[in-house]
Design an enzyme around this catalytic site. Structure first.
Site, short mmCIF file in Angstrom:
data_model
loop_
_atom_site.label_atom_id
_atom_site.label_comp_id
_atom_site.label_asym_id
_atom_site.label_seq_id
_atom_site.Cartn_x
_atom_site.Cartn_y
_atom_site.Cartn_z
N ASP A 27 1.32 -1.40 -0.23
CA ASP A 27 -0.06 0.49 -0.10
C ASP A 27 1.15 1.05 -0.43
OD1 ASP A 27 -1.99 -1.36 -0.18
OD2 ASP A 27 -3.03 -1.30 1.74
N HIS A 29 3.73 1.77 -2.22
CA HIS A 29 3.48 1.76 -3.31
C HIS A 29 2.40 2.65 -3.98
CE1 HIS A 29 6.33 -1.63 -3.00
NE2 HIS A 29 7.59 -0.18 -3.13
#
Ligand code: PAF
Length: 285
Positions: A27, A29
């Site tokens: 999450d 990224h």
């Protein structure tokens, strides 16, 4: 969303907002990709596990490779394309030549040598700058985003772009805040290496950073971080307070400061950092 492998497929995406990654997307990224989605630019995430930034004893071979999941996550977060080149595309002269080039890479400014990641991971930033420069050459972005989680990397890459004197036109580098789990653990692709019993111990990093912010000066903050980490059973690599731009040591809270930690839990090396504005907001600097 398109998945691209060849450089000639990139032309429609020149001028993009770039999210360079080594895959194993989480999450954190996802937040970088979503952050780029309202800029009016095509959003391209790159996925390439770069061999030249890993030392021989490090985890290059076992670094998680989850390309199908990564493509799904990138698409769900709004990316227009994923660029997943082969090593031959990134390093056409071969890996031996690439490693030699990385080792000799001219690193920008003081932020690359303050004795933090650079001390523990010789040649690491040579490899990071080399691959990011190569990805910039291939994708020609207008904007690139990097997470504050890898704070020294962010500083080094920002300096690299500034000192490149326009090699990538007017490319802007943007910093994005660290994304944390519900309990404060900084998201990292390496968290998946943690055994269930190590997961709680890993919270020592964020607790040490919060504890640092309550101290009266950077030196006592460093002592406090070290003892908090050790109390959680972590082996400290460094636990320091540095100038937020140069990453050099500081004696007071009066400059923009950043507390930075690297510590080991068994074979897993974790890093985290936080700015120390809390002191000034409380007015007790
Ligand atoms: O932060 C990373 O994932 C990598 O160091 C980067 C910037 C993608 C270069 O390989």
């Amino acid at each position: 969303m398109q998945v691209l492998h060849a450089p000639e497929q990139l032309q429609p995406y020149f001028g993009c907002a770039l999210v360079p990654t080594m895959g194993a997307l989480h999450d954190g990224h996802g937040a970088l990709i979503r952050r780029m989605c309202d800029r009016g630019l095509p959003v391209v995430a790159t996925i390439f596990v770069n061999p030249t930034q890993f030392a021989p004893r490090e985890d290059f071979a076992k670094y998680p490779r989850t390309i199908a999941h990564d493509v799904e996550l990138a698409e769900a977060c709004g990316a227009d394309a994923v660029f997943a080149p082969t090593a031959e595309t990134v390093y056409p002269l071969g890996l031996d030549a690439a490693r030699a080039e990385a080792a000799a890479w001219l690193l920008p400014t003081v932020a690359s040598q303050p004795g933090l990641e650079d001390a523990s991971r010789p040649n690491h930033f040579g490899g990071v700058c080399q691959v990011v420069a190569r990805l910039f050459d291939l994708t020609r972005p207008a904007l690139a985003v990097f997470g504050e989680k890898d704070f020294q990397q962010l500083r080094v890459l920002t300096d690299m772009v500034r000192e490149s004197r326009g090699r990538w036109g007017s490319l802007m580098v943007e910093a994005a805040p660290t994304v944390r789990e519900h309990d404060g653990l900084a998201m990292s692709s390496r968290n998946r290496y943690l055994l269930p019993e190590q997961r709680d111990q890993a919270l020592g990093l964020v607790r040490a950073l919060h504890a640092a912010a309550t101290e009266t000066d950077p030196h006592s903050a460093e002592t406090m971080m070290r003892s908090t980490l050790e109390a959680h059973g972590l082996t400290v690599d460094y636990a320091v307070v540095r100038h937020a731009a140069t990453l050099l040591p500081v004696d007071t809270w009066e400059t923009p400061t950043r507390a930075l930690i690297a510590a080991h839990l068994g074979n897993v090396r974790l890093i985290d950092n936080m700015s120390m504005p809390i002191r000034r907001e409380l007015g007790n600097s």
